[in-house]
Design an enzyme around this catalytic site. Structure first.
Site, PDB file in Angstrom:
ATOM      1  N   SER A  53     -19.102  52.928  49.145  1.00 12.24           N
ATOM      2  CA  SER A  53     -19.430  52.858  47.714  1.00 12.24           C
ATOM      3  C   SER A  53     -18.800  53.954  46.872  1.00 12.24           C
ATOM      4  CB  SER A  53     -20.945  52.869  47.531  1.00 12.24           C
ATOM      5  OG  SER A  53     -21.503  51.624  47.893  1.00 12.24           O
ATOM      6  N   LYS A  61     -16.632  52.909  43.982  1.00 15.16           N
ATOM      7  CA  LYS A  61     -17.134  52.601  42.641  1.00 15.16           C
ATOM      8  C   LYS A  61     -16.759  53.671  41.614  1.00 15.16           C
ATOM      9  CE  LYS A  61     -21.095  49.864  44.319  1.00 15.16           C
ATOM     10  NZ  LYS A  61     -21.085  49.991  45.784  1.00 15.16           N
ATOM     11  N   SER A  97     -25.550  52.178  42.509  1.00 11.79           N
ATOM     12  CA  SER A  97     -24.504  51.715  43.416  1.00 11.79           C
ATOM     13  C   SER A  97     -24.549  50.199  43.593  1.00 11.79           C
ATOM     14  CB  SER A  97     -24.620  52.406  44.781  1.00 11.79           C
ATOM     15  OG  SER A  97     -23.433  52.270  45.517  1.00 11.79           O
TER      16      SER A  97
END
Length: 396
Positions: free
Chosen positions: A73, A76, A136
Site C-alpha cells: 500500500s 498509494k 489505505s
C-alpha cells in the site's frame, strides 16, 4: 559569502569560514574512521532501511537502498502525489465528485482495506484522498484512477510518468493501490525518498491536509491509520504503511522538528511489531544522534548561474527549503560546499526550475545533495540584451 573560481559548471564556495574546498571540486575529507553514530539496534534486522535528512540531502543510514521491493500500500503515495499534480494543474478539484462504477464496487468491496463504496455513492476527490492516505482504501484508488484518467492503465501511466520526472529510475507502477500483481509494481528506498521529497516540498499544504491523520469518517465508516509514529514520535506526520504476505510490512515515514525534515523507509519487515519499533527508534535517533548546522534560509541566493541567450546575464540559484549541514551530535567536523550546474543555463528559465545542485560534505561522511532552483524568470534575450551580454562576455 566568498566565491572561488568556477570550473566546468562547478562552483566552490566559502560560507562563514566553514569551508575549505579547492576550485577543481575535489572534496576535502577527514581522515580516519567514520564519525557517523551507530543506528539503533531495532533497525539491524530490517531487510531494507533508509533515513535521509531532506534539509541537507544527507543519508544518515541506509541498507539496500537500491534493491527493488514490493511496496504494497505504499504504492498509494504515488497515487496521491499524481492527484496533487493534477489539482495544482487545475485538471482536478477537491470538491469534484466521482462516480463509482458497479463493476469496481463489486470487485473491490471489502477487498483488503476499503471505503465500501457503492454505485449510489459519489465521493468527492477530497474524500477519496482521505480514504487513500488515512484508511489505505483500495476501492478509493480504483474509483479515483478510473474517474480521473478513464482507466486504471491510463492512471498508472501518469504514475510512471511522474516517477520518471522525479528520477525514480528503479521503480515501476502497474496498480494504483499496491494490490498483488505478480511483482509488476516495485520500488526502491532511494526512489521513495525522492517521492517523499517532492510531495512534502512541492505540495506542503496538500501533504498536511491528507497525511498524518489518525482517523477519518466516511459516512458511517470509521477509518483508522496504522501509522506507527504519528501521535507517538514528536513531529511525525505520515506518510504511509503497507502490507501484503509477499511484501511483508513496509513503512514510508516522515517527521519535522524545528524546520528539519527526516524521511524514512522500512521494507520487508516480518512483523508489524518489528516495523513499528524500528520506525519509532529510527526517527528518534535521527533527531537525537544528529544535529543541524544552519547554512542558508529558504529562498536565499546560494550562487548565481550564467545564462545563455537570456534577457539577464545570470540567474540566482536558491533552495526551496532551509539548508543545513547534518552533523553527528557533539562533533564539529569540517563542512564543504560545492555548487554544481551545467552551464550556461539556456533561456527561457522559469522561476523554480531546477538548474543545479548544492553538494554538502561533512567530514568523511557521504555527501548530501540539495536541489537548487532559479530564483526568478529569465526571458529570451532581445536585441539590446544580446548586445549587453556580448559586451559582458568580452570582459570575462
Amino acid at each position: 559569502m566568498k566565491f572561488l573560481p568556477k570550473r566546468a559548471g562547478m562552483l566552490a564556495l566559502m560560507v562563514a569560514g566553514l569551508l575549505v574546498q579547492p576550485p577543481g571540486g575535489g572534496a576535502v575529507m577527514a581522515a580516519g574512521p567514520s564519525i557517523a553514530p551507530a543506528p539503533p539496534p531495532e533497525v539491524a534486522a530490517i531487510p531494507v532501511s533508509m533515513l535521509v535528512d531532506l534539509n541537507s540531502g544527507q543519508i544518515l543510514t541506509e541498507r539496500r537502498p537500491d534493491v527493488p521491493f514490493l511496496p504494497a500500500s505504499v504504492t498509494k503515495v504515488m497515487t496521491a502525489y499524481v492527484a496533487f499534480e493534477e489539482i495544482a494543474a487545475g485538471r482536478l478539484h477537491f470538491d469534484q465528485r466521482f462516480p463509482v462504477p458497479e463493476d469496481a464496487s463489486k470487485e473491490w468491496w471489502a477487498k483488503g482495506t476499503s471505503m465500501y463504496l457503492t454505485p449510489q455513492d459519489r465521493p468527492t476527490l477530497a474524500e477519496l484522498l482521505h480514504g487513500i492516505m488515512t484508511n489505505s482504501a483500495n476501492d478509493a484508488c480504483i474509483v479515483l484512477a478510473r474517474g480521473a484518467a478513464g482507466s486504471v492503465d491510463n492512471w498508472t501511466a501518469k504514475m510512471n510518468a511522474a516517477a520518471r520526472r522525479l528520477g525514480m529510475s528503479r521503480s515501476h507502477y502497474h496498480t494504483p493501490n499496491g494490490w498483488m500483481d505478480d511483482g509488476l509494481t516495485y520500488v526502491t528506498a532511494r526512489d521513495l525518498v525522492r517521492l517523499s521529497d517532492a510531495m512534502t516540498m512541492n505540495y506542503p499544504r496538500f501533504y498536511r491536509a491528507f497525511s498524518g491523520r489518525k482517523h477519518y469518517f466516511w459516512r458511517d465508516v470509521a477509518m483508522r491509520s496504522h501509522d506507527p509514529t504519528v501521535g507517538v514520535v514528536p513531529g511525525a506526520d505520515g506518510i504511509k504503511t503497507g502490507y501484503t504476505r509477499e511484501a511483508g510490512y513496509n513503512f514510508l515515514g516522515s517527521a519535522e522538528r524545528n524546520g528539519r525534515r527526516l524521511v524514512m523507509v522500512l521494507a520487508g519487515t516480518p512483523t508489524f511489531r518489528e516495523r513499528d519499533a524500528a520506525a519509532r527508534a529510527l526517527l528518534e535517533w535521527g533527531f537525537s544522534a544528529w544535529s543541524a548546522r544552519p547554512l542558508f534560509d529558504k529562498g536565499a541566493t546560494i550562487a548565481t548561474a550564467r545564462v545563455q541567450g537570456g534577457a539577464a546575464y545570470a540567474v540566482p540559484m536558491v533552495a526551496d527549503r532551509d539548508v543545513i549541514a547534518t552533523l553527528p551530535a557533539g562533533t564539529s567536523p569540517q563542512i564543504g560546499l560545492t555548487v554544481r550546474y551545467k552551464g550556461p543555463v539556456k533561456a527561457p528559465i522559469a522561476k523554480g526550475q531546477r538548474i543545479g545542485t548544492l553538494e554538502i560534505r561533512v567530514g568523511n561522511l557521504p555527501p548530501g545533495h540539495v536541489p537548487l532552483r532559479a530564483g526568478r524568470d529569465v526571458a529570451v534575450a532581445g536585441p539590446v540584451d544580446r548586445l549587453r551580454n556580448g559586451f559582458m562576455n568580452l570582459l570575462q
